[in-house]
Motif scaffolding. Sequence first.
Motif, PDB file in Angstrom:
ATOM      1  N   VAL A 151       0.815  -1.221   0.000  1.00  0.00           N
ATOM      2  CA  VAL A 151       0.000   0.000   0.000  1.00  0.00           C
ATOM      3  C   VAL A 151       0.850   1.274   0.000  1.00  0.00           C
ATOM      4  CG1 VAL A 151      -1.898  -1.189   1.175  1.00  0.00           C
ATOM      5  CG2 VAL A 151      -0.276   0.170   2.528  1.00  0.00           C
ATOM      6  N   ILE A 152       2.164   1.132  -0.143  1.00  0.00           N
ATOM      7  CA  ILE A 152       3.049   2.303  -0.143  1.00  0.00           C
ATOM      8  C   ILE A 152       3.168   2.860  -1.550  1.00  0.00           C
ATOM      9  CG2 ILE A 152       5.414   3.112   0.246  1.00  0.00           C
ATOM     10  CD1 ILE A 152       5.631   0.973   2.461  1.00  0.00           C
ATOM     11  N   ALA A 153       2.863   4.165  -1.713  1.00  0.00           N
ATOM     12  CA  ALA A 153       2.994   4.824  -3.015  1.00  0.00           C
ATOM     13  C   ALA A 153       4.415   5.299  -3.266  1.00  0.00           C
ATOM     14  CB  ALA A 153       2.041   6.012  -3.091  1.00  0.00           C
ATOM     15  N   GLY A 154       5.116   5.710  -2.217  1.00  0.00           N
ATOM     16  CA  GLY A 154       6.466   6.208  -2.415  1.00  0.00           C
ATOM     17  C   GLY A 154       7.035   6.852  -1.174  1.00  0.00           C
ATOM     18  N   TYR A 155       8.223   7.449  -1.362  1.00  0.00           N
ATOM     19  CA  TYR A 155       9.024   7.961  -0.253  1.00  0.00           C
ATOM     20  C   TYR A 155       9.514   9.366  -0.576  1.00  0.00           C
ATOM     21  CZ  TYR A 155       9.122   2.939   0.618  1.00  0.00           C
ATOM     22  OH  TYR A 155       8.759   1.638   0.823  1.00  0.00           O
ATOM     23  N   CYS A 156       9.760  10.157   0.466  1.00  0.00           N
ATOM     24  CA  CYS A 156      10.229  11.526   0.266  1.00  0.00           C
ATOM     25  C   CYS A 156      10.965  12.007   1.507  1.00  0.00           C
ATOM     26  CB  CYS A 156       9.067  12.460  -0.062  1.00  0.00           C
ATOM     27  SG  CYS A 156       7.687  12.374   1.095  1.00  0.00           S
ATOM     28  N   VAL A 157      11.681  13.110   1.358  1.00  0.00           N
ATOM     29  CA  VAL A 157      12.314  13.783   2.495  1.00  0.00           C
ATOM     30  C   VAL A 157      11.234  14.549   3.249  1.00  0.00           C
ATOM     31  CG1 VAL A 157      14.118  15.372   3.238  1.00  0.00           C
ATOM     32  CG2 VAL A 157      14.413  14.057   1.117  1.00  0.00           C
ATOM     33  N   SER A 158      11.216  14.410   4.561  1.00  0.00           N
ATOM     34  CA  SER A 158      10.237  15.109   5.393  1.00  0.00           C
ATOM     35  C   SER A 158      10.957  15.778   6.560  1.00  0.00           C
ATOM     36  CB  SER A 158       9.182  14.128   5.919  1.00  0.00           C
ATOM     37  OG  SER A 158       8.102  14.798   6.524  1.00  0.00           O
ATOM     38  N   HIS A 159      10.588  17.019   6.836  1.00  0.00           N
ATOM     39  CA  HIS A 159      11.196  17.775   7.931  1.00  0.00           C
ATOM     40  C   HIS A 159      10.152  17.941   9.027  1.00  0.00           C
ATOM     41  CE1 HIS A 159      13.781  21.505   9.210  1.00  0.00           C
ATOM     42  NE2 HIS A 159      13.686  20.585  10.163  1.00  0.00           N
ATOM     43  N   ASP A 160      10.311  17.184  10.112  1.00  0.00           N
ATOM     44  CA  ASP A 160       9.390  17.251  11.249  1.00  0.00           C
ATOM     45  C   ASP A 160       9.870  18.348  12.203  1.00  0.00           C
ATOM     46  OD1 ASP A 160       7.595  16.785  13.294  1.00  0.00           O
ATOM     47  OD2 ASP A 160       8.624  14.998  14.032  1.00  0.00           O
ATOM     48  N   VAL A 161       9.577  19.592  11.858  1.00  0.00           N
ATOM     49  CA  VAL A 161       9.969  20.716  12.707  1.00  0.00           C
ATOM     50  C   VAL A 161       9.164  20.647  14.010  1.00  0.00           C
ATOM     51  CG1 VAL A 161      10.291  23.217  12.815  1.00  0.00           C
ATOM     52  CG2 VAL A 161      10.345  22.044  10.589  1.00  0.00           C
ATOM     53  N   SER A 162       9.811  20.990  15.117  1.00  0.00           N
ATOM     54  CA  SER A 162       9.192  20.848  16.437  1.00  0.00           C
ATOM     55  C   SER A 162       9.521  22.065  17.294  1.00  0.00           C
ATOM     56  CB  SER A 162       9.725  19.593  17.151  1.00  0.00           C
ATOM     57  OG  SER A 162       9.610  18.448  16.339  1.00  0.00           O
TER      58      SER A 162
END
Length: 286
Positions: A151-162
């Motif tokens: 069920v995975i469409a794809g992957y990307c860079v993600s920035h979890d700012v906190s």
Amino acid sequence: MRLLRVGPSGAERPAVLVDDETALDVSGVVDDFGPVFFAADGLARLERALQRDENELPRIALADQRIGAPIARPHKVLCIGLNYSDHARESAMAVPEEPVVFGKTTNTVVGPYDDIYLPRNAQKVDFEVELGVVIGAEGRYLPDRDAASAVIAGYCVSHDVSERSFQLERGGQWIKGKSCETFNPLGPWLVTPDELPDVQDLKLTLRLNGAPQQQGSTALMIFDVPHLVWYLSQFFVLEPGDLINTGTPAGVGAGQDPPRFLNDGDVVELEISGLGLQRQTCRPAP
């Protein structure tokens, strides 16, 4: 394929990356890369259209173009905390026996080169490079890892700012410190699984004003990607276009001695091997 969205905020056009300077405009083939696209088997339809019509599609010169998030606003942004043992140690927290799950509001998702807004009354805005996983089909009570991977469409860079003082010092849930505007730059593109030989062998890097802060590998995840997707589906119905942030390695600002948090004018660069580079400048919230 490498999917991206090009244009002003709120008016992005779907595109497919050709090289670092060029993309194919596929707005005549699909409306957008959002929940409807993924739910209708859009990746397969787009691939067939490219095989048939690639030479006839308009080309976009990417220089001086704004790159938006590679997916339209998702229904959910689910996040995993403490998923690298070195980050758990620097946070002075035990390595979890089950994934630590929290959420961000979906309007945090912005483009990979958009500014980060430092919230009013913020004291401890922190950086976290993460592998983002985008769901391509409904997942509910998935039976095993293979079903999860499907069920995975794809992957990307993600920035979890906190914002750590909002997250940890103001009571209640983590979501307060995770959901300020612009707190999830995403992209520059979404890479389909066939383009990555091993998603559990990707290098993650984050630099602040040119100086390395975080360096890690998805090989060191406590819970790998298929397990996370399977696990989340036991509690939530995963919907097409949903985003999962899978955790960050050591080196965040809160874990340094002394702590290093983001200030006006700071430039943050994030990179994951095979998934591209982000760059944001920090500005006071308007």
